[in-house]
Design an enzyme around this catalytic site. Structure first.
Site, mmCIF file in Angstrom:
data_model
loop_
_atom_site.group_PDB
_atom_site.id
_atom_site.type_symbol
_atom_site.label_atom_id
_atom_site.label_comp_id
_atom_site.label_asym_id
_atom_site.label_seq_id
_atom_site.Cartn_x
_atom_site.Cartn_y
_atom_site.Cartn_z
ATOM 1 N N PRO A 77 3.673 1.466 7.259
ATOM 2 C CG PRO A 77 1.555 2.004 8.065
ATOM 3 C CD PRO A 77 2.988 1.825 8.511
ATOM 4 C CB CYS A 78 5.200 1.681 1.911
ATOM 5 S SG CYS A 78 3.989 0.736 0.959
ATOM 6 C CD GLN A 79 -0.272 2.050 2.283
ATOM 7 O OE1 GLN A 79 0.504 2.210 3.222
ATOM 8 N NE2 GLN A 79 -1.071 1.005 2.202
ATOM 9 C CG PHE A 81 7.246 7.529 3.522
ATOM 10 C CD1 PHE A 81 7.410 8.855 3.867
ATOM 11 C CD2 PHE A 81 7.104 6.598 4.537
ATOM 12 C CE1 PHE A 81 7.447 9.249 5.188
ATOM 13 C CE2 PHE A 81 7.141 6.980 5.856
ATOM 14 C CZ PHE A 81 7.311 8.311 6.187
#
Length: 754
Positions: A77-79, A81
């Site tokens: 999950p990129c949220q 970062f």
């Protein structure tokens, strides 16, 4: 070549499978918990298990409940970062999943090693924001993959309140935040790791999408840097111009016109009179995936346009054109009656996603495909619309309708939407249309996925790298050195075979892989010249030394030499032995200490008591030999060597057609002698000799060729004869014995099954 299988974690709508299945790769399992992506997986890949919660996968791998794949791919999950996610980093449970990924990768490697399979190849994707996360999340992740205990840092930290090339001072938090470079590689004690930012716009999709990709592996035959990095001279991407041009800025100040150098008579850096207009084209900034805002911000001249979230849409509005003296290349008639023009550019060639611009339209620049055409603007009230889900799928490289799946939830479908769907699916009923997935979940799933062409490029380079190793591992003639050039062993080793190599090599056959269940000092594999070596020993310190020398040769050689210089006294020897037995050393220091103890102890004897402690006394040698040349020979030896520690049965059971097994077990004592068979804390009685022979005959039936050495004890000769071995004499001189008069020539035997 056997197809590569991969496990996909946080699978989403499976960009990896769309990219990799055409390359011959096979999904072993998925792991996704979000409802809509899970529904897409179930619809598109009903034959592949979705294991759900990835935090439970490591235990399942170790228990053998699920396959340990050749490749492990994950888009965490990129949220946590990203700017949009306020960079929660490792404090955010989504960011902490990254460390769970390391745990899973370690479990897969451990399980694969039990079957003597090469370690997995790791592929990881995230947003560039991870490189500057305030908690150094990327440094933690790299350290976990590489096998270090402390996080890596991009460079030296400056003083508080100051910034440098590697660290940015954050006045709000009063801390430094890292600034990792856009690409790099690390060679750690456990894995090699490489990372690089790749932009999807250079891989054939019409969007700027910069992402960090990490490739890592403990394989000795694959360097992740060769997967991600390219030589500058052969890169397929031309570096984009990012420097602002003054003349271009002047031209587009009141709208969009022509920019760039004078490439062709019809395109000039200086704007011809016929192309002047007053705000004939408006620029729209992308606010979110598929949504644009008309705020009169020309994203194309913003420095931040190089970043990920600034895609641009351009359309023609009702600008007023005018004409001045002179003639232009694109004018159909004079005065102010000319049509407004919008220039649309199409790529010359896009692998798998090429579309013709129009039919019966004269190209303006190319003699090949129409790469730029001009359209007359008929409608004065043109407006930017939201991208459709299928257009978003195309932006990522997915097939049209990949996320358009039947669901259990009914939605309202108006006449326009029904007409649109029936244009693509003529036989679609109104009821079927109402049960198709809504746009909202589709947008989210597509936006959270990866760009297919980028993943295909990475997968292709991994498969080619592995394929090259497979091709290079075909059976070749061994390169055996002449006897005068044989390399000695690194260790002084009881029963070492350096002195009888000529006799052994007389019977050692050709083969693809050499398997040694009792590798010991390593004289055989170092000089035998096989392309592959599978090397086992029950002595964990011996195997740790070999692995550390493979992984950290310079550090180990330097440290071991320091041990030899600093501790060659009775007190120094006992201090090292005491620390060694108390398990206070890490792997590197323990390997250096093991070599030191072997070369400084009495007679070079490696022996442990029942408590597992090294208990050989100091040898009182004035200048013990430091085996630098032997370690260099080990590093330059032919073939690839894999070292494992455990019972001899495991590596023998892995043998088959094309393998050669050389067995040098603890020798059976001769009658009326006191043979010592417990050098590593493990007894090796005659029952073990019989178990060993049984395993060897089974391996021979599977196609392996076998050589085994032993003493000439009558019960050994009888055992070998009865088991079908051809028995040949082996004359050896004993080099290790507490009694000098027993270090004579021994009449040993060679058992042969070819």
């Amino acid at each position: 070549m056997k197809e590569l299988c991969y496990g996909s974690v946080c699978s989403g709508i499976e960009a990896a499978s769309i990219a990799w299945e055409p390359l011959g790769m096979r999904p072993a399992w998925f792991a996704e918990i979000e409802p809509f992506p899970s529904a897409v997986l179930a619809h598109r890949w009903p034959h592949v298990a979705n294991l759900g919660d990835m935090t439970k996968l490591a235990k399942k791998v170790l228990a053998g409940e699920i396959e340990s794949p050749d490749v492990l791919v994950w888009g965490t999950p990129c949220q946590a970062f990203s700017i949009a996610g306020l960079r929660g980093g490792l404090d955010d449970e989504r960011g902490a999943l990254t460390l769970k990924y390391v745990e899973l990768a370690n479990a897969i490697d451990d399980k694969r090693s039990e079957s003597f399979l090469k370690p997995t190849v790791i592929v990881w994707e995230n947003v560039p924001g991870v490189l500057s996360s305030a908690d150094n999340a990327f440094g933690c992740f790299l350290a976990g993959l590489a096998g270090e205990d402390a996080p890596f840092e991009p460079g030296d930290r400056p003083e508080s309140g100051k910034s440098n090339a590697f660290w940015r001072w954050d006045g709000k938090t009063g801390c430094h935040a890292p600034k990792w470079p856009q690409c790099g590689c690390i060679y750690g004690p456990q894995r090699k790791v490489a990372w690089r930012i790749l932009d999807a716009q250079y891989f054939g999709v019409a969007q700027r999408r910069r992402r960090v990709f990490v490739v890592a592996s403990a394989r000795t035959d694959l360097d992740p840097a060769t997967v991600l990095f390219e030589f500058e001279g052969v890169r397929r991407n031309i570096a984009p111009r990012r420097k602002k041009k003054e003349i271009a800025s002047a031209i587009i100040a009141n709208g969009a016109a022509i920019s760039g150098e004078s490439l062709n008579p019809c395109l000039h850096a200086d704007m011809p009179p016929s192309m002047k207009s007053t705000k004939a084209v408006n620029a729209f900034r992308m606010a979110a995936f598929g949504e644009y805002i008309d705020d009169e911000t020309a994203s194309t001249v913003k420095a931040r346009d190089f970043k990920d979230a600034t895609d641009l849409a351009v359309f023609s509005s009702t600008g007023a054109g005018f004409w001045s003296e002179g003639h232009g290349t694109l004018r159909a008639r004079e005065q102010e009656s000319h049509e407004h023009l919008v220039t649309l550019a199409f790529p010359e060639r896009m692998s798998g996603t090429q579309h013709a611009a129009t039919k019966n339209t004269s190209p303006s620049l190319m003699a090949k495909n129409p790469t730029a055409v001009c359209y007359e603007v008929r409608n004065a009230e043109v407006a930017v619309r939201r991208l459709t889900p299928v257009e978003c799928e195309r932006l990522q490289g997915f097939p049209d309708g990949h996320t358009l799946i039947p669901t259990e939830k009914r939605k309202k479908v108006n006449s326009d939407e029904l007409a649109y769907l029936r244009n693509h699916y003529p036989d679609l009923s109104e009821e079927e249309a109402a049960m198709l997935a809504a746009d909202g979940p589709r947008y989210k799933a597509i936006g959270n996925s990866m760009a297919i062409p980028v993943m295909r490029w990475i997968g292709d380079r991994i498969t080619k790298a592995v394929c090259r190793q497979k091709e290079g591992s075909e059976t070749k003639e061994r390169k055996v050195k002449p006897a005068a050039e044989f390399e000695r062993s690194i260790f002084k080793w009881a029963g070492g075979k350096f002195g009888v190599l000529e006799q052994i090599f007389r019977y050692l056959p050709e083969g693809k892989r050499l398997i040694e269940p009792f590798v010991g000092g390593g004289a055989v594999f170092t000089n035998a010249g096989y392309q592959e070596n599978l090397l086992n020993d029950v002595n964990a310190d011996l195997i740790n030394f070999y692995k550390t020398l493979q992984r950290e040769a310079h550090s180990l050689i330097t440290l071991a030499h320091r041990f030899f210089q600093d501790y060659n006294t009775q007190e120094g020897y006992l201090a090292v032995r005491n620390a060694f037995n108390k398990q206070v050393y890490d792997d590197l220091h323990r390997a250096a200490a093991f070599l030191f103890l072997n070369r400084h102890c009495f007679n070079g004897l490696t022996r442990y008591n029942q408590a597992g402690e090294f208990n050989v006394g100091y040898g009182k040698y004035k200048t013990p030999y430091f085996p630098l040349q032997e370690m260099e020979a080990f590093l330059g030896a032919e073939g690839r060597s894999e070292f494992v520690c455990g019972d001899f049965a495991a590596v023998i059971e892995a043998a088959g057609e094309g393998d050669v097994i050389f067995c040098d077990p603890p020798y059976e004592p001769l009658p009326n002698t006191e043979g010592f068979t417990n050098y590593s804390g493990h007894d090796f009685k005659f029952e073990e000799q019989k178990r060993l022979v049984s395993l060897l005959t089974d391996a021979h039936r599977r196609g392996a060729k076998v050589l085994i050495t032993n003493s000439g004890a009558p019960n050994i000769r009888e055992l070998y004869h009865d088991s079908g071995f051809r028995v040949e004499p082996l004359f050896a001189r004993r080099s290790v014995s507490c009694k000098g008069d027993t270090r004579g020539v021994a009449h040993d035997v060679l058992g042969i099954l070819l």
